[in-house]
Scaffold this motif. Sequence first.
Motif, PDB file in Angstrom:
ATOM      1  N   PRO A 124       0.832  -1.203   0.000  1.00  0.00           N
ATOM      2  CA  PRO A 124       0.000   0.000   0.000  1.00  0.00           C
ATOM      3  C   PRO A 124       0.869   1.257   0.000  1.00  0.00           C
ATOM      4  N   ARG A 125       0.405   2.310  -0.635  1.00  0.00           N
ATOM      5  CA  ARG A 125       1.162   3.559  -0.642  1.00  0.00           C
ATOM      6  C   ARG A 125       1.170   4.135   0.767  1.00  0.00           C
ATOM      7  N   LEU A 152      -0.853  -2.846  -6.170  1.00  0.00           N
ATOM      8  CA  LEU A 152      -1.965  -3.268  -7.016  1.00  0.00           C
ATOM      9  C   LEU A 152      -2.767  -2.065  -7.485  1.00  0.00           C
ATOM     10  N   TRP A 153      -2.868  -1.039  -6.642  1.00  0.00           N
ATOM     11  CA  TRP A 153      -3.606   0.178  -6.979  1.00  0.00           C
ATOM     12  C   TRP A 153      -2.964   0.882  -8.171  1.00  0.00           C
ATOM     13  N   GLU A 165     -11.640   2.874  -3.751  1.00  0.00           N
ATOM     14  CA  GLU A 165     -11.193   1.809  -4.654  1.00  0.00           C
ATOM     15  C   GLU A 165      -9.750   1.428  -4.366  1.00  0.00           C
ATOM     16  N   MET A 166      -8.924   2.431  -4.056  1.00  0.00           N
ATOM     17  CA  MET A 166      -7.527   2.165  -3.723  1.00  0.00           C
ATOM     18  C   MET A 166      -7.422   1.332  -2.447  1.00  0.00           C
ATOM     19  N   VAL A 167      -8.238   1.678  -1.446  1.00  0.00           N
ATOM     20  CA  VAL A 167      -8.249   0.923  -0.189  1.00  0.00           C
ATOM     21  C   VAL A 167      -8.626  -0.533  -0.448  1.00  0.00           C
ATOM     22  N   GLU A 168      -9.641  -0.755  -1.268  1.00  0.00           N
ATOM     23  CA  GLU A 168     -10.082  -2.123  -1.572  1.00  0.00           C
ATOM     24  C   GLU A 168      -8.985  -2.919  -2.265  1.00  0.00           C
ATOM     25  N   LEU A 169      -8.255  -2.287  -3.177  1.00  0.00           N
ATOM     26  CA  LEU A 169      -7.152  -2.966  -3.863  1.00  0.00           C
ATOM     27  C   LEU A 169      -6.011  -3.276  -2.891  1.00  0.00           C
TER      28      LEU A 169
END
Length: 198
Positions: A124-125, A152-153, A165-169
């Motif tokens: 994650p970033r 993945l994001w 959406e970024m959190v889900e990825l």
Amino acid sequence: MIDIFIRSFDLIGALIAILISAPVTIIIALLIKLEEPKAPIFFKQKRIGKNGSPFFMYKFRSMHVDAEARLDMLLAENEMEGHMFKMKNDPRITKIGKFIRKTSLDEFPQFLNILKGDMSFVGPRPPLEREVAEYSEYQLGRLEIMPGCTGLWQVSGRNKLTFEEMVELDLQYIRTRSIWLNIKILCLTFKEFTGKGM
């Protein structure tokens, strides 16, 4: 066990990346210094890492030195939903900064963060403190592992994604991560990087 494999991969990969990128790194440093001789070459910013531990993330400086002080005046121009700030024509970015951001060359100093154990190649970033302060309990789940330079994001839409959406990825990656998934994400990131004209 997966953590040991990924950490070993990160250490070896970061050392190789630093050696290979050394000539480009020197050129970028010189260009940054020529544009603003009295300003620093590198930019460090406090980010939040694994389990909420703070660390300093390194980048080549792509903004004017007063960028952080000017952020509050630009928050109304944020083009991204959620707790991240993105602005297409950010007036704080320098001339060389526009180029190194577009090509992601500003990220090269993060190889040092990988060597130090603050970051991984994939994950994650790493968010800012002010962003984490507004996270829900669910969103805090993205802090369960070491943050990454790519993820993945990034290979699934990057700036086109909403924060949710970024959190889900990120959470999907955390649930399914493996060496092979990391290699796949790195290959897709390299493809995107070279597709920017490098």
